[in-house]
Write a protein that holds these residues in place. Structure first.
Motif, PDB file in Angstrom:
ATOM      1  N   SER A 106       0.942  -1.241  -0.084  1.00 18.62           N
ATOM      2  CA  SER A 106       0.080  -0.014  -0.045  1.00 18.62           C
ATOM      3  C   SER A 106       0.825   1.067   0.060  1.00 18.62           C
ATOM      4  O   SER A 106       1.987   1.237   0.525  1.00 18.62           O
ATOM      5  CB  SER A 106      -0.840  -0.019   1.294  1.00 18.62           C
ATOM      6  N   ASP A 112      -4.053  -5.707   1.091  1.00 16.97           N
ATOM      7  CA  ASP A 112      -3.620  -5.956   2.479  1.00 16.97           C
ATOM      8  C   ASP A 112      -4.872  -6.180   3.297  1.00 16.97           C
ATOM      9  O   ASP A 112      -4.816  -7.187   4.134  1.00 16.97           O
ATOM     10  CB  ASP A 112      -2.971  -4.660   3.055  1.00 16.97           C
ATOM     11  N   ARG A 148      -6.179 -10.210   4.479  1.00 20.76           N
ATOM     12  CA  ARG A 148      -5.829 -10.241   5.983  1.00 20.76           C
ATOM     13  C   ARG A 148      -5.809 -11.361   6.786  1.00 20.76           C
ATOM     14  O   ARG A 148      -5.092 -11.410   7.914  1.00 20.76           O
ATOM     15  CB  ARG A 148      -6.652  -8.987   6.464  1.00 20.76           C
ATOM     16  N   THR A 208       2.388  -7.277   5.087  1.00 24.73           N
ATOM     17  CA  THR A 208       1.710  -6.229   4.553  1.00 24.73           C
ATOM     18  C   THR A 208       2.624  -4.890   4.903  1.00 24.73           C
ATOM     19  O   THR A 208       3.014  -4.789   5.873  1.00 24.73           O
ATOM     20  CB  THR A 208       0.336  -5.925   5.392  1.00 24.73           C
ATOM     21  N   PHE A 237       3.274  -0.637   3.813  1.00 18.12           N
ATOM     22  CA  PHE A 237       2.869   0.697   3.663  1.00 18.12           C
ATOM     23  C   PHE A 237       3.889   1.634   3.542  1.00 18.12           C
ATOM     24  O   PHE A 237       5.017   1.727   4.321  1.00 18.12           O
ATOM     25  CB  PHE A 237       1.859   1.356   4.904  1.00 18.12           C
ATOM     26  N   TYR A 278      -0.669  -2.216   9.533  1.00 18.39           N
ATOM     27  CA  TYR A 278       0.194  -2.917   8.690  1.00 18.39           C
ATOM     28  C   TYR A 278       1.587  -3.581   9.194  1.00 18.39           C
ATOM     29  O   TYR A 278       1.663  -2.969  10.454  1.00 18.39           O
ATOM     30  CB  TYR A 278       0.915  -1.932   7.654  1.00 18.39           C
TER      31      TYR A 278
END
Length: 200
Positions: A9, A107, A111, A118, A120, A172
């Motif tokens: 992300s 993500d 999950r 995950t 970011f 995350y």
């Protein structure tokens, strides 16, 4: 071990897409980014241009505005239809083989998997503004305005479909500042995490 998946992300202009692609090359696994758009176009019947704009970005800058936009009398929108197809596709890609998936709420959609990392990617406004001019060229709007608009609409989309806060570190496994660390270092860190996790 089951397939291992990395989801990236990212703030607009932070280099998350580049990091995802370089990470996939380094690990020798597929990266799904533009490829997801092509597959979605085939399955949904919508154009790639439409999917590129609506597959991650809300039509309005707030989630409530987006929740009310473009709905029929039954309460459904084209974006809802696209979300369902996108959700199924991302689940399938994660099942097929180890991979990197960039954006598209992957993500959140994945999950519940035990084998997911995950990520970011974020950076300062200054770094991102400079980068989008270098990558995408100068536009009529200022780089900062473009960044704020893209981030607002991405945040609204994420909250609308996941009921979760986009970009909040607690959501995350790891958040990296690409402006401070550099694109290459981010790739190295993630490759190490992937490999170490696979050995455990």
């Amino acid at each position: 071990m089951k397939n291992r998946v990395v989801t990236i992300s990212r703030e607009f202009g932070s280099g998350g897409r580049t990091i995802g692609r370089e990470l996939a090359v380094k690990l020798g696994i597929p990266c799904y980014d533009e490829e997801v758009i092509e597959k979605l176009a085939e399955r949904s019947g919508y154009s790639k241009e439409y999917i590129k704009e609506r597959g991650e970005y809300a039509p309005a800058a707030t989630w409530i505005g987006s929740a009310l936009a473009g709905r029929d009398r039954n309460g459904y929108s084209v974006a809802d239809s696209l979300w369902r197809v996108q959700s199924e596709l991302i689940q399938e890609l994660a099942e097929q083989s180890p991979c990197v998936i960039v954006g598209r709420c992957a993500d959140y959609l994945l999950r519940d998997r035990a084998d997911i990392l995950t990520v970011f990617i974020h950076a300062s406004m200054e770094f991102r503004a400079k980068r989008i001019v270098e990558v995408y060229g100068q536009r009529e709007d200022s780089p900062e305005k473009r960044l704020r608009d893209k981030d607002k609409r991405r945040r609204a989309y994420y909250q609308l479909y996941t009921d979760t806060r986009w970009g909040e570190a607690a959501n995350y496994h790891i958040a990296l500042d690409s402006g401070v660390l550099g694109i290459g270092k981010c790739v190295e860190i993630l490759a190490d995490l992937y490999r170490n996790g696979k050995e455990n």
